[in-house]
Design a protein around this motif. Structure first.
Motif, mmCIF file in Angstrom:
data_model
loop_
_atom_site.group_PDB
_atom_site.id
_atom_site.type_symbol
_atom_site.label_atom_id
_atom_site.label_comp_id
_atom_site.label_asym_id
_atom_site.label_seq_id
_atom_site.Cartn_x
_atom_site.Cartn_y
_atom_site.Cartn_z
ATOM 1 N N VAL A 1 0.819 -1.208 0.000
ATOM 2 C CA VAL A 1 0.000 0.000 0.000
ATOM 3 C C VAL A 1 0.855 1.261 0.000
ATOM 4 C CG1 VAL A 1 -1.684 1.344 1.305
ATOM 5 C CG2 VAL A 1 -1.934 -1.122 1.124
ATOM 6 N N GLY A 2 0.435 2.255 -0.801
ATOM 7 C CA GLY A 2 1.108 3.552 -0.797
ATOM 8 C C GLY A 2 0.185 4.624 -1.355
ATOM 9 N N ILE A 3 0.162 5.796 -0.714
ATOM 10 C CA ILE A 3 -0.628 6.918 -1.195
ATOM 11 C C ILE A 3 0.288 8.127 -1.357
ATOM 12 C CG2 ILE A 3 -2.758 6.079 -0.140
ATOM 13 C CD1 ILE A 3 -2.332 8.214 2.061
ATOM 14 N N GLY A 4 -0.193 9.138 -2.049
ATOM 15 C CA GLY A 4 0.635 10.318 -2.272
ATOM 16 C C GLY A 4 -0.142 11.607 -2.106
ATOM 17 N N ALA A 5 0.596 12.692 -1.942
ATOM 18 C CA ALA A 5 0.033 14.042 -1.933
ATOM 19 C C ALA A 5 0.921 14.890 -2.836
ATOM 20 C CB ALA A 5 -0.011 14.610 -0.518
ATOM 21 N N LEU A 6 0.376 15.302 -3.974
ATOM 22 C CA LEU A 6 1.143 16.007 -4.995
ATOM 23 C C LEU A 6 0.987 17.510 -4.837
ATOM 24 C CD1 LEU A 6 0.023 13.802 -8.042
ATOM 25 C CD2 LEU A 6 2.076 13.530 -6.631
ATOM 26 N N GLY A 7 2.091 18.224 -4.981
ATOM 27 C CA GLY A 7 2.051 19.677 -4.901
ATOM 28 C C GLY A 7 3.252 20.205 -4.153
ATOM 29 N N LEU A 8 3.391 21.529 -4.129
ATOM 30 C CA LEU A 8 4.429 22.147 -3.318
ATOM 31 C C LEU A 8 4.115 21.899 -1.848
ATOM 32 C CD1 LEU A 8 4.789 25.475 -5.314
ATOM 33 C CD2 LEU A 8 6.392 23.551 -5.288
ATOM 34 N N PHE A 9 5.118 21.609 -1.066
ATOM 35 C CA PHE A 9 4.954 21.168 0.316
ATOM 36 C C PHE A 9 4.005 22.064 1.094
ATOM 37 C CE2 PHE A 9 6.384 21.242 4.761
ATOM 38 C CZ PHE A 9 6.233 19.904 5.098
ATOM 39 N N LEU B 1 11.992 13.597 -4.664
ATOM 40 C CA LEU B 1 11.400 14.221 -5.843
ATOM 41 C C LEU B 1 10.522 15.401 -5.452
ATOM 42 C CD1 LEU B 1 11.248 13.929 -8.927
ATOM 43 C CD2 LEU B 1 9.220 12.500 -8.607
ATOM 44 N N ALA B 2 10.729 16.536 -6.119
ATOM 45 C CA ALA B 2 9.893 17.713 -5.902
ATOM 46 C C ALA B 2 8.436 17.399 -6.228
ATOM 47 C CB ALA B 2 10.381 18.866 -6.776
ATOM 48 N N TYR B 3 7.533 18.087 -5.563
ATOM 49 C CA TYR B 3 6.085 17.914 -5.695
ATOM 50 C C TYR B 3 5.591 16.609 -5.069
ATOM 51 C CZ TYR B 3 6.178 21.867 -8.933
ATOM 52 O OH TYR B 3 6.356 23.119 -9.496
ATOM 53 N N GLN B 4 6.489 15.839 -4.438
ATOM 54 C CA GLN B 4 6.098 14.602 -3.760
ATOM 55 C C GLN B 4 6.848 14.489 -2.421
ATOM 56 O OE1 GLN B 4 6.447 11.070 -6.198
ATOM 57 N NE2 GLN B 4 5.690 12.091 -8.026
ATOM 58 N N THR B 5 6.995 15.595 -1.710
ATOM 59 C CA THR B 5 7.934 15.651 -0.590
ATOM 60 C C THR B 5 7.636 14.647 0.513
ATOM 61 O OG1 THR B 5 8.369 17.979 -1.044
ATOM 62 C CG2 THR B 5 8.971 17.166 1.126
ATOM 63 N N SER B 6 6.407 14.631 1.027
ATOM 64 C CA SER B 6 6.122 13.702 2.123
ATOM 65 C C SER B 6 6.102 12.260 1.628
ATOM 66 C CB SER B 6 4.801 14.055 2.825
ATOM 67 O OG SER B 6 3.734 14.117 1.906
ATOM 68 N N TYR B 7 5.687 12.054 0.389
ATOM 69 C CA TYR B 7 5.736 10.712 -0.196
ATOM 70 C C TYR B 7 7.190 10.238 -0.283
ATOM 71 C CZ TYR B 7 5.437 7.019 -3.730
ATOM 72 O OH TYR B 7 5.558 5.826 -4.414
ATOM 73 N N ALA B 8 8.072 11.101 -0.808
ATOM 74 C CA ALA B 8 9.485 10.742 -0.925
ATOM 75 C C ALA B 8 10.093 10.481 0.449
ATOM 76 C CB ALA B 8 10.255 11.845 -1.657
ATOM 77 N N ALA B 9 9.733 11.297 1.427
ATOM 78 C CA ALA B 9 10.249 11.089 2.793
ATOM 79 C C ALA B 9 9.796 9.740 3.338
ATOM 80 C CB ALA B 9 9.776 12.220 3.707
ATOM 81 N N SER B 10 8.535 9.394 3.085
ATOM 82 C CA SER B 10 8.031 8.110 3.585
ATOM 83 C C SER B 10 8.731 6.946 2.905
ATOM 84 C CB SER B 10 6.512 8.015 3.380
ATOM 85 O OG SER B 10 6.165 7.837 2.009
ATOM 86 N N LYS B 11 9.019 7.084 1.611
ATOM 87 C CA LYS B 11 9.663 5.989 0.889
ATOM 88 C C LYS B 11 11.139 5.857 1.264
ATOM 89 C CE LYS B 11 6.098 4.481 -1.310
ATOM 90 N NZ LYS B 11 5.536 3.139 -1.017
ATOM 91 N N ALA B 12 11.793 6.970 1.590
ATOM 92 C CA ALA B 12 13.157 6.880 2.115
ATOM 93 C C ALA B 12 13.155 6.126 3.438
ATOM 94 C CB ALA B 12 13.741 8.281 2.292
#
Length: 317
Positions: A101-109, A159-170
């Motif tokens: 499972v994975g969800i995202g929030a797209l946009g500037l932080f 990746l820009a526009y996916q900041t919290s998603y990228a943080a979670s995947k790291a």
């Protein structure tokens, strides 16, 4: 403790294995469940959309496979425990747990509501921790098992526009690395952990994501879901610590180790250009809080829409 010769690490295929798949109602999870069942695995399906899961289980069983559908939300630890318990009650054990499972929030932080960032962490990180915890407890009891975490190339390249998603995947990648070392220290050599790291893939994830970019979601050179589904199936018998999928993911992974700042800048520029190309779209929370009813598919239709946008030679912004 059961005999470790039954361990998935010693299997040549998935036939006869019991495999738990979270996020099974669409995208990678749906595709992996269908392929694993077709190869003889018992599949235990978990997701919020219980009706979609029941339909998928019926499809698998009508084709001669074995499936169990459990409606649940990975951000709820009790739900995750209930999924594991149901798998053991039905099949006696589970051999592989796929934290998909994975969800995202797209946009500037700063344009994304803090509640949406929190929801991304609840699902993408806490949800995977809940899954890893119940899976590893079961694996240690039975003496073997394979945990597969769905990361992203964002696990390595933010990746820009996916900041919290990228943080979670790291964090997911770090989780897998730490778990492998703890299992080594505990002498659990027949318990494996791997992280799959795809590039942008055309699944309903993009439609499900909260979106505050002002534009339809898109990304350069999206991969077909099939290559990730195949990687998930392979990982059930051949798990590796890090599994980039697709040539862009492999290239980005290597590039970031050699030229980290340049790779991050180039990736951000690509994301920005893709946002500017896309058709206008009003802000939306997508499916991060409540599931959508009409997106229980593997392919997301994003590439087809991107082609229409590109053929129009620049939609209005």
């Amino acid at each position: 403790m059961q005999n470790s010769t039954n361990s998935p690490s010693k299997r040549r295929d998935v036939a006869g294995a019991t495999i738990v798949v979270t996020g099974a109602s669409s995208g990678f999870g749906r595709g992996a469940a269908l392929k694993l069942a077709a190869q003889g695995a018992n599949v235990v399906l978990g997701a919020r959309r219980a009706a979609a899961l029941e339909a998928l289980a019926a499809e698998i069983e009508s084709a001669g496979g074995s499936a169990l559908a459990i409606g649940m939300d990975v951000s709820n630890a009790r739900d995750v425990g209930r999924l594991a318990q149901a798998a053991v009650q039905r099949f006696g054990r589970f051999d592989v747990w796929i934290n998909n499972v994975g969800i995202g929030a797209l946009g500037l932080f700063w344009d994304i509501p803090i509640e949406d960032h929190a929801r991304v962490i609840d699902v993408n990180l806490k949800g995977l921790i809940y899954g890893a915890h119940v899976a590893l407890r079961q694996f240690r009891e039975q003496g073997f098992g394979t945990l597969i975490n769905m990361g992203s190339i964002d696990s390595e390249v933010p990746l820009a526009y996916q900041t919290s998603y990228a943080a979670s995947k790291a964090a997911v990648l770090s989780l897998g690395r730490s778990l492998r070392e703890e299992l080594r220290l505990a002498g659990n050599e027949d318990i494996k952990v791997g992280t799959i790291m795809p590039w942008a893939v055309d699944t309903p994830w993009w439609t499900h994501a909260a979106n505050y970019t002002g534009h339809e979601p898109r990304m350069l050179a999206m991969d077909d879901p099939e290559i990730v589904i195949d990687a998930i199936v392979r990982a059930c018998v051949e798990p590796k610590e890090e599994m980039p999928v697709g040539w862009i993911s492999h290239a980005s992974n290597v590039s970031h180790h050699i030229f980290p700042d340049l790779t991050e800048r180039m990736s951000a520029n690509i994301a920005h250009r893709e946002v500017e190309k896309a058709s206008p779209l009003a802000p939306s929370t997508g499916a991060i809080y409540q599931p959508m009813t009409d997106t229980a598919t593997i392919d997301g239709g994003i590439r087809a829409r991107m082609k229409r946008e590109d053929d129009q030679d620049g939609p209005s912004k």
